[in-house]
Design a protein around this motif. Structure first.
Motif, PDB file in Angstrom:
ATOM      1  N   THR A  93       0.850  -1.193   0.000  1.00 25.03           N
ATOM      2  CA  THR A  93       0.000   0.000   0.000  1.00 25.03           C
ATOM      3  C   THR A  93       0.883   1.239   0.000  1.00 25.03           C
ATOM      4  O   THR A  93       1.729   1.409   0.883  1.00 25.03           O
ATOM      5  CB  THR A  93      -0.911   0.005   1.240  1.00 25.03           C
ATOM      6  OG1 THR A  93      -1.743  -1.164   1.209  1.00 25.03           O
ATOM      7  CG2 THR A  93      -1.787   1.246   1.261  1.00 25.03           C
ATOM      8  N   VAL A  94       0.689   2.107  -0.995  1.00 25.18           N
ATOM      9  CA  VAL A  94       1.455   3.350  -1.103  1.00 25.18           C
ATOM     10  C   VAL A  94       0.466   4.512  -1.083  1.00 25.18           C
ATOM     11  O   VAL A  94      -0.403   4.615  -1.941  1.00 25.18           O
ATOM     12  CB  VAL A  94       2.281   3.400  -2.406  1.00 25.18           C
ATOM     13  CG1 VAL A  94       3.063   4.714  -2.493  1.00 25.18           C
ATOM     14  CG2 VAL A  94       3.223   2.202  -2.499  1.00 25.18           C
ATOM     15  N   TYR A  95       0.600   5.382  -0.081  1.00 24.76           N
ATOM     16  CA  TYR A  95      -0.275   6.556   0.041  1.00 24.76           C
ATOM     17  C   TYR A  95       0.552   7.806   0.278  1.00 24.76           C
ATOM     18  O   TYR A  95       1.402   7.801   1.163  1.00 24.76           O
ATOM     19  CB  TYR A  95      -1.256   6.384   1.196  1.00 24.76           C
ATOM     20  CG  TYR A  95      -2.379   5.416   0.961  1.00 24.76           C
ATOM     21  CD1 TYR A  95      -3.001   5.295  -0.276  1.00 24.76           C
ATOM     22  CD2 TYR A  95      -2.836   4.601   1.995  1.00 24.76           C
ATOM     23  CE1 TYR A  95      -4.039   4.407  -0.476  1.00 24.76           C
ATOM     24  CE2 TYR A  95      -3.873   3.706   1.803  1.00 24.76           C
ATOM     25  CZ  TYR A  95      -4.474   3.613   0.562  1.00 24.76           C
ATOM     26  OH  TYR A  95      -5.505   2.724   0.362  1.00 24.76           O
ATOM     27  N   PRO A  96       0.272   8.877  -0.460  1.00 17.66           N
ATOM     28  CA  PRO A  96      -0.549   8.952  -1.661  1.00 17.66           C
ATOM     29  C   PRO A  96      -0.006   8.026  -2.743  1.00 17.66           C
ATOM     30  O   PRO A  96       1.155   7.643  -2.713  1.00 17.66           O
ATOM     31  CB  PRO A  96      -0.456  10.418  -2.076  1.00 17.66           C
ATOM     32  CG  PRO A  96      -0.069  11.156  -0.834  1.00 17.66           C
ATOM     33  CD  PRO A  96       0.808  10.211  -0.087  1.00 17.66           C
ATOM     34  N   PRO A 197      -8.736   6.486   2.746  1.00 22.78           N
ATOM     35  CA  PRO A 197      -8.961   5.570   1.616  1.00 22.78           C
ATOM     36  C   PRO A 197     -10.429   5.372   1.246  1.00 22.78           C
ATOM     37  O   PRO A 197     -10.741   4.900   0.145  1.00 22.78           O
ATOM     38  CB  PRO A 197      -8.353   4.242   2.114  1.00 22.78           C
ATOM     39  CG  PRO A 197      -7.393   4.632   3.183  1.00 22.78           C
ATOM     40  CD  PRO A 197      -7.998   5.824   3.838  1.00 22.78           C
ATOM     41  N   HIS A 198     -11.341   5.730   2.154  1.00 23.12           N
ATOM     42  CA  HIS A 198     -12.771   5.561   1.900  1.00 23.12           C
ATOM     43  C   HIS A 198     -13.397   6.816   1.290  1.00 23.12           C
ATOM     44  O   HIS A 198     -14.601   6.850   1.029  1.00 23.12           O
ATOM     45  CB  HIS A 198     -13.491   5.207   3.200  1.00 23.12           C
ATOM     46  CG  HIS A 198     -12.821   4.119   3.981  1.00 23.12           C
ATOM     47  ND1 HIS A 198     -12.725   2.824   3.525  1.00 23.12           N
ATOM     48  CD2 HIS A 198     -12.164   4.150   5.171  1.00 23.12           C
ATOM     49  CE1 HIS A 198     -12.063   2.091   4.410  1.00 23.12           C
ATOM     50  NE2 HIS A 198     -11.718   2.875   5.405  1.00 23.12           N
ATOM     51  N   GLU A 247      -8.051  12.422  -6.058  1.00 21.32           N
ATOM     52  CA  GLU A 247      -8.396  11.195  -5.326  1.00 21.32           C
ATOM     53  C   GLU A 247      -7.222  10.706  -4.479  1.00 21.32           C
ATOM     54  O   GLU A 247      -6.927   9.512  -4.395  1.00 21.32           O
ATOM     55  CB  GLU A 247      -8.839  10.088  -6.295  1.00 21.32           C
ATOM     56  CG  GLU A 247     -10.107  10.413  -7.061  1.00 21.32           C
ATOM     57  CD  GLU A 247     -10.548   9.266  -7.960  1.00 21.32           C
ATOM     58  OE1 GLU A 247      -9.684   8.550  -8.500  1.00 21.32           O
ATOM     59  OE2 GLU A 247     -11.769   9.076  -8.111  1.00 21.32           O
ATOM     60  N   HIS A 248      -6.525  11.655  -3.870  1.00 26.18           N
ATOM     61  CA  HIS A 248      -5.362  11.320  -3.049  1.00 26.18           C
ATOM     62  C   HIS A 248      -5.790  10.672  -1.738  1.00 26.18           C
ATOM     63  O   HIS A 248      -6.955  10.777  -1.330  1.00 26.18           O
ATOM     64  CB  HIS A 248      -4.556  12.586  -2.741  1.00 26.18           C
ATOM     65  CG  HIS A 248      -5.300  13.533  -1.824  1.00 26.18           C
ATOM     66  ND1 HIS A 248      -5.065  13.615  -0.479  1.00 26.18           N
ATOM     67  CD2 HIS A 248      -6.307  14.405  -2.077  1.00 26.18           C
ATOM     68  CE1 HIS A 248      -5.871  14.494   0.058  1.00 26.18           C
ATOM     69  NE2 HIS A 248      -6.643  14.998  -0.897  1.00 26.18           N
ATOM     70  N   ILE A 296      -3.697   7.953   6.174  1.00 25.71           N
ATOM     71  CA  ILE A 296      -3.101   6.876   5.370  1.00 25.71           C
ATOM     72  C   ILE A 296      -3.350   5.495   5.972  1.00 25.71           C
ATOM     73  O   ILE A 296      -3.285   4.488   5.258  1.00 25.71           O
ATOM     74  CB  ILE A 296      -1.589   7.100   5.136  1.00 25.71           C
ATOM     75  CG1 ILE A 296      -0.808   7.059   6.443  1.00 25.71           C
ATOM     76  CG2 ILE A 296      -1.356   8.389   4.367  1.00 25.71           C
ATOM     77  CD1 ILE A 296       0.699   7.182   6.259  1.00 25.71           C
ATOM     78  N   LEU A 297      -3.670   5.451   7.276  1.00 29.52           N
ATOM     79  CA  LEU A 297      -3.972   4.160   7.900  1.00 29.52           C
ATOM     80  C   LEU A 297      -5.473   3.874   7.973  1.00 29.52           C
ATOM     81  O   LEU A 297      -5.889   2.844   8.489  1.00 29.52           O
ATOM     82  CB  LEU A 297      -3.367   4.098   9.311  1.00 29.52           C
ATOM     83  CG  LEU A 297      -1.833   4.205   9.385  1.00 29.52           C
ATOM     84  CD1 LEU A 297      -1.352   4.007  10.814  1.00 29.52           C
ATOM     85  CD2 LEU A 297      -1.154   3.217   8.444  1.00 29.52           C
ATOM     86  N   GLY A 298      -6.283   4.785   7.449  1.00 29.85           N
ATOM     87  CA  GLY A 298      -7.728   4.574   7.452  1.00 29.85           C
ATOM     88  C   GLY A 298      -8.356   4.695   8.818  1.00 29.85           C
ATOM     89  O   GLY A 298      -9.448   4.171   9.065  1.00 29.85           O
TER      90      GLY A 298
END
Length: 384
Positions: A93-96, A197-198, A247-248, A296-298
């Motif tokens: 998982t890469v955010y952004p 992420p949601h 949509e970052h 980033i961890l939701g």
């Protein structure tokens, strides 16, 4: 997933001051962190669980580092995007996301993105090489004055120059760039948007930025911005539109111009914690670095409202000093009401290098601005 006191590992590309301040929050939550940075003296080194020294632009270095973590983020845009794309394909998982970063880290691509998504921005012309600008001027398709911006690797005032004559073009790097129309503006503003992420989104209040005239660096960030509510609402609305378009996941700092007729134009964005949000450490219910971790961890996004007015003063190296750093008169500013210095951990100073910042909080933004001026006059970042 259990992030707290567990085997979960968060990777951070870049070990500078932004990463260091993120680590304040991961330590608060006991989240394991691994950091990659080119310098063995990176500010992050003392605070992360594991530190690796390596080139952020090297494919193999970034790829191998990314395989060690569960979630990967960055505190600087200049990283190898191809490696990030491959890591995403392999389930990291890469955010952004690599897609978001790829659009943002080229200023020409970023500006074209705004045009494609009907986001207001200053008029510009894209050039493959800087020396093409001279022909454009001679052909009258480009006129003085304008702002030259390097398409890649601009940072902290570097890669930006006001062009008023042919002489100003001399010595520019001959690479891809944009020439942007000079905008008469009242204020430079910024809004930080947090998105998980949601798709849940929260915005921080609009801030006002005052820049150093020579270094093109932010000297003061003022929250709340001293602007009309209608203008603030418009800035928030446009920042949300930009966030939705990208949509970052994580933070997106949207820098904007308020024109003389109160239009809002997007200047550029940064997909990470940002200088314009440093005030939030003392002034906000949830500071920008904690919010980045939450996003980033939701995890549930925190309250972005301010508890008090906040002003940030950048501490940069005095233009006449290079060497082992000394913070002259730091005790004097610490005696002032509502003043908190943050020192980034860079042992060597040089002209205009970001060495720290100072936050001033007060219930009255006008009083905070007066104290900020006194802080700026008092503390000096010099060398031994």
């Amino acid at each position: 997933m259990n992030y707290f006191s567990s085997d979960f590992k968060l990777g951070i590309l870049g070990g500078g001051q932004l990463g260091k301040m993120m680590l304040y929050e991961t330590r608060k939550y006991d989240i394991q962190t691994i950091v990659l940075d080119p310098s063995n003296e990176a500010p992050c080194k003392i605070a992360c669980n594991e530190f690796f020294q390596g080139d952020l632009m090297d494919y193999d270095t970034v790829y191998e580092f990314g395989k060690k973590v569960d979630v990967l983020t960055f505190e600087i845009e200049n990283v190898n995007v191809d490696a990030l794309q491959q890591l995403e394909k392999e389930g990291i998982t890469v955010y952004p996301s690599a897609k978001t970063l790829k659009t943002i880290n080229n200023k020409a691509t970023q500006k074209l993105f705004y045009i494609d998504h009907n986001i207001p921005t200053a008029e510009f012309t894209r050039f493959a090489y800087s020396d093409e600008m001279e022909n454009a001027i001679k052909n009258e398709s480009l006129s003085f004055p304008f702002v030259w911006k390097s398409a890649r690797f601009g940072y902290d005032g570097q890669g930006v120059k006001v062009i008023r004559s042919f002489a100003d073009i001399e010595g520019l790097p001959n690479g891809e760039c944009i020439a942007e129309k000079m905008i008469p503006f009242k204020n430079e503003l910024a809004v930080i948007v947090a998105r998980d992420p949601h798709g849940n989104v929260k915005t921080y209040p609009v801030v006002e930025m005052e820049f150093h005239p020579e270094a093109n660096q932010v000297e003061y960030v003022i929250c709340p911005a001293r602007i009309d509510k209608k203008v603030a609402d418009k800035a928030q609305e446009i920042a949300l539109k930009v966030s939705e378009a990208y949509e970052h996941v994580g933070l997106l700092a949207v820098e904007m111009f308020q024109t003389e007729d109160d239009k809002i134009l997007v200047n550029e964005v940064a997909p990470r914690p940002h200088n314009s949000g440093h005030y939030s450490i003392e002034a906000s219910y949830t500071n920008q670095f904690e919010q980045q971790i939450r996003a980033i961890l939701g995890l549930p996004l925190g309250n972005t409202e301010s508890k008090v007015a906040g002003i940030m003063v950048n501490l940069v190296g005095d233009e006449n000093y290079t060497g082992a750093v000394v913070y002259k008169n730091i005790e004097k500013i610490m005696a002032m009401e509502g003043v908190t210095p943050h020192i980034y951990g860079k042992r060597e100073t040089r002209p205009f290098r970001k060495m720290g910042h100072v936050t001033i909080v007060n219930e009255d933004v006008t009083k905070a601005r007066v104290i900020a001026e006194e802080v700026k006059k008092s503390i000096k970042v010099i060398s031994e």
